[in-house]
Design an enzyme around this catalytic site. Structure first.
Site, short mmCIF file in Angstrom:
data_model
loop_
_atom_site.label_atom_id
_atom_site.label_comp_id
_atom_site.label_asym_id
_atom_site.label_seq_id
_atom_site.Cartn_x
_atom_site.Cartn_y
_atom_site.Cartn_z
N ASN A 9 42.43 43.42 34.34
CA ASN A 9 42.13 42.00 34.19
C ASN A 9 40.75 41.88 33.56
O ASN A 9 39.74 41.99 34.26
CB ASN A 9 42.18 41.32 35.58
CG ASN A 9 41.81 39.85 35.50
OD1 ASN A 9 41.69 39.29 34.42
ND2 ASN A 9 41.64 39.23 36.65
N TRP A 10 40.72 41.66 32.25
CA TRP A 10 39.43 41.59 31.54
C TRP A 10 38.66 40.31 31.90
O TRP A 10 37.50 40.20 31.56
CB TRP A 10 39.65 41.61 30.03
CG TRP A 10 40.09 42.93 29.48
CD1 TRP A 10 40.29 44.09 30.16
CD2 TRP A 10 40.36 43.22 28.10
NE1 TRP A 10 40.68 45.09 29.29
CE2 TRP A 10 40.73 44.58 28.02
CE3 TRP A 10 40.33 42.47 26.93
CZ2 TRP A 10 41.06 45.20 26.82
CZ3 TRP A 10 40.66 43.09 25.72
CH2 TRP A 10 41.02 44.44 25.67
N LYS A 11 39.34 39.34 32.49
CA LYS A 11 38.74 38.02 32.70
C LYS A 11 38.19 37.50 31.37
O LYS A 11 38.79 37.77 30.34
CB LYS A 11 37.68 38.09 33.80
CG LYS A 11 38.23 38.76 35.06
CD LYS A 11 37.38 38.62 36.27
CE LYS A 11 38.06 39.34 37.44
NZ LYS A 11 37.39 39.17 38.70
N HIS A 91 45.26 33.56 40.82
CA HIS A 91 44.03 34.33 41.01
C HIS A 91 42.99 33.45 41.72
O HIS A 91 42.91 32.26 41.46
CB HIS A 91 43.50 34.80 39.65
CG HIS A 91 42.40 35.82 39.79
ND1 HIS A 91 41.11 35.46 40.10
CD2 HIS A 91 42.41 37.18 39.70
CE1 HIS A 91 40.38 36.57 40.19
NE2 HIS A 91 41.14 37.62 39.95
N GLU A 93 39.94 33.07 41.32
CA GLU A 93 39.02 32.35 40.43
C GLU A 93 39.68 31.07 39.90
O GLU A 93 39.02 30.05 39.72
CB GLU A 93 38.56 33.27 39.29
CG GLU A 93 37.53 34.28 39.79
CD GLU A 93 37.49 35.59 39.04
OE1 GLU A 93 37.98 35.67 37.90
OE2 GLU A 93 36.95 36.56 39.62
N GLU A 162 44.44 40.42 46.95
CA GLU A 162 43.05 40.46 46.50
C GLU A 162 42.18 39.65 47.46
O GLU A 162 42.01 38.44 47.28
CB GLU A 162 42.93 39.85 45.10
CG GLU A 162 43.64 40.62 44.03
CD GLU A 162 42.96 40.45 42.68
OE1 GLU A 162 42.60 41.47 42.09
OE2 GLU A 162 42.76 39.31 42.23
N GLY A 168 34.72 41.52 42.76
CA GLY A 168 33.45 41.53 42.03
C GLY A 168 32.22 41.76 42.89
O GLY A 168 31.10 41.54 42.44
N SER A 208 37.17 45.13 43.60
CA SER A 208 36.17 46.20 43.48
C SER A 208 36.81 47.60 43.48
O SER A 208 36.26 48.54 44.05
CB SER A 208 35.11 46.10 44.58
OG SER A 208 34.39 44.90 44.45
N GLY A 229 39.42 44.48 37.89
CA GLY A 229 38.57 43.60 37.09
C GLY A 229 37.46 44.40 36.42
O GLY A 229 37.67 45.04 35.39
N GLY A 230 36.28 44.40 37.03
CA GLY A 230 35.08 45.01 36.43
C GLY A 230 35.30 46.40 35.87
O GLY A 230 34.94 46.67 34.71
P1 PGA Z 1 37.08 43.26 40.44
O1 PGA Z 1 38.10 42.07 40.10
O2 PGA Z 1 37.81 44.56 40.25
O3 PGA Z 1 35.95 43.09 39.48
O4 PGA Z 1 36.65 43.08 41.87
C1 PGA Z 1 39.44 42.13 40.52
C2 PGA Z 1 40.17 40.87 40.11
O5 PGA Z 1 39.58 39.78 40.19
O6 PGA Z 1 41.34 40.92 39.70
#
Ligand code: PGA
Length: 245
Positions: A9-11, A91, A93, A162, A168, A208, A229-230
């Site tokens: 997930n590049w966001k 998600h 976010e 999640e 994050g 994470s 994500g990250g």
């Molecule tokens: P993260 O994000 O790996 O940076 O914690 C995961 C996500 O939001 O899908």
């Protein structure tokens, strides 16, 4: 249908080394799971065209309508046109920053399925719920409220656990914590969703995930893969995570 996934997930980010180089590197993937990349909308077609054919394309969101006067929105059928096979929905976010509620997420889920997309349905508790021991109730409710949107005829639906406190933050849930929640999630799927999903829905973990914590998560987490994500912004880290599947 694959049953193990590593989803990047590049966001709203680009991999620092650039899209083309990133996608080219995915040709070196090892491990038995499916690799899926979820870029921002403008790069969907690039991922479709430039990644190895085995790599799946996911969108990070979709509209709850196929067409119309919805400035700034992108419909599920447009995503299909760009090569997407998956769409991340619910998600945290989207839920928290963009105020997406359960009713909206349910409508998106139904339309995505109807359009032939596989939803990656995200659920998870916040820190407050975890502190009060309410994490099982939170995920069970999140599964229940969209149950009506899951048609008996749906193909695959991927569920991603999640916990919001882990996204994050560098503070991942441990393997045993994840295993406990996966059991709760499977039980809730069995209670509320058509029976085939309780058995067959892959349940991923996100929050994470890094190459450093992957052994614990895969060893004792009882998960079918990861939503990353990250760490997914670095193709080497993403491939290292995918390699354990
Ligand atoms: P993260 O994000 O790996 O940076 O914690 C995961 C996500 O939001 O899908």
């Amino acid at each position: 249908m694959p049953n193990r996934y590593a989803i990047a997930n590049w966001k709203m980010n680009l991999p620092p080394e650039g899209v083309e180089k990133y996608l080219g590197a995915l040709g070196d993937a090892k491990g038995g799971g499916a690799l899926v990349v979820a870029p921002p909308f403008p790069f969907l077609k690039d991922v479709y065209m430039q990644a190895p054919k085995s790599v799946g394309v996911a969108a990070q969101n979709c509209a709850d309508h196929q067409a119309g006067a919805f400035t700034g929105e992108v419909s599920p059928s447009m995503l299909r046109y760009c090569g997407a096979r998956y769409v991340i929905l619910g998600h945290s976010e989207r839920r928290n920053l963009f105020r997406e509620d359960d009713a909206l997420i349910a409508r998106k889920l139904a339309l995505a399925i109807e359009t032939g997309l596989t939803p990656v349905f995200c659920i998870g508790e916040d820190q407050n719920a975890r502190d009060r021991g309410k994490q099982s109730i939170v995920v069970s409710d999140q599964i229940k409220v969209v149950a009506g949107a899951v048609p008996l005829t749906a193909g695959e639906i991927v569920v991603a656990y999640e916990p919001i406190w882990a996204i994050g933050t560098g503070r991942n849930a441990t393997g045993p914590m994840v295993a406990e929640m996966v059991a709760e999630i499977r039980a809730a799927l069995g209670r509320f969703w058509p029976p085939q999903f309780a058995q067959n829905a892959p349940v991923l973990y996100g929050g994470s995930v890094t190459p450093e914590n992957i052994d614990d998560l895969i060893g004792s987490g009882n998960v079918d893969g990861f939503l990353v994500g990250g760490a997914s912004l670095d193709s080497r880290k993403f491939l290292a995570i995918a390699a354990v599947l």
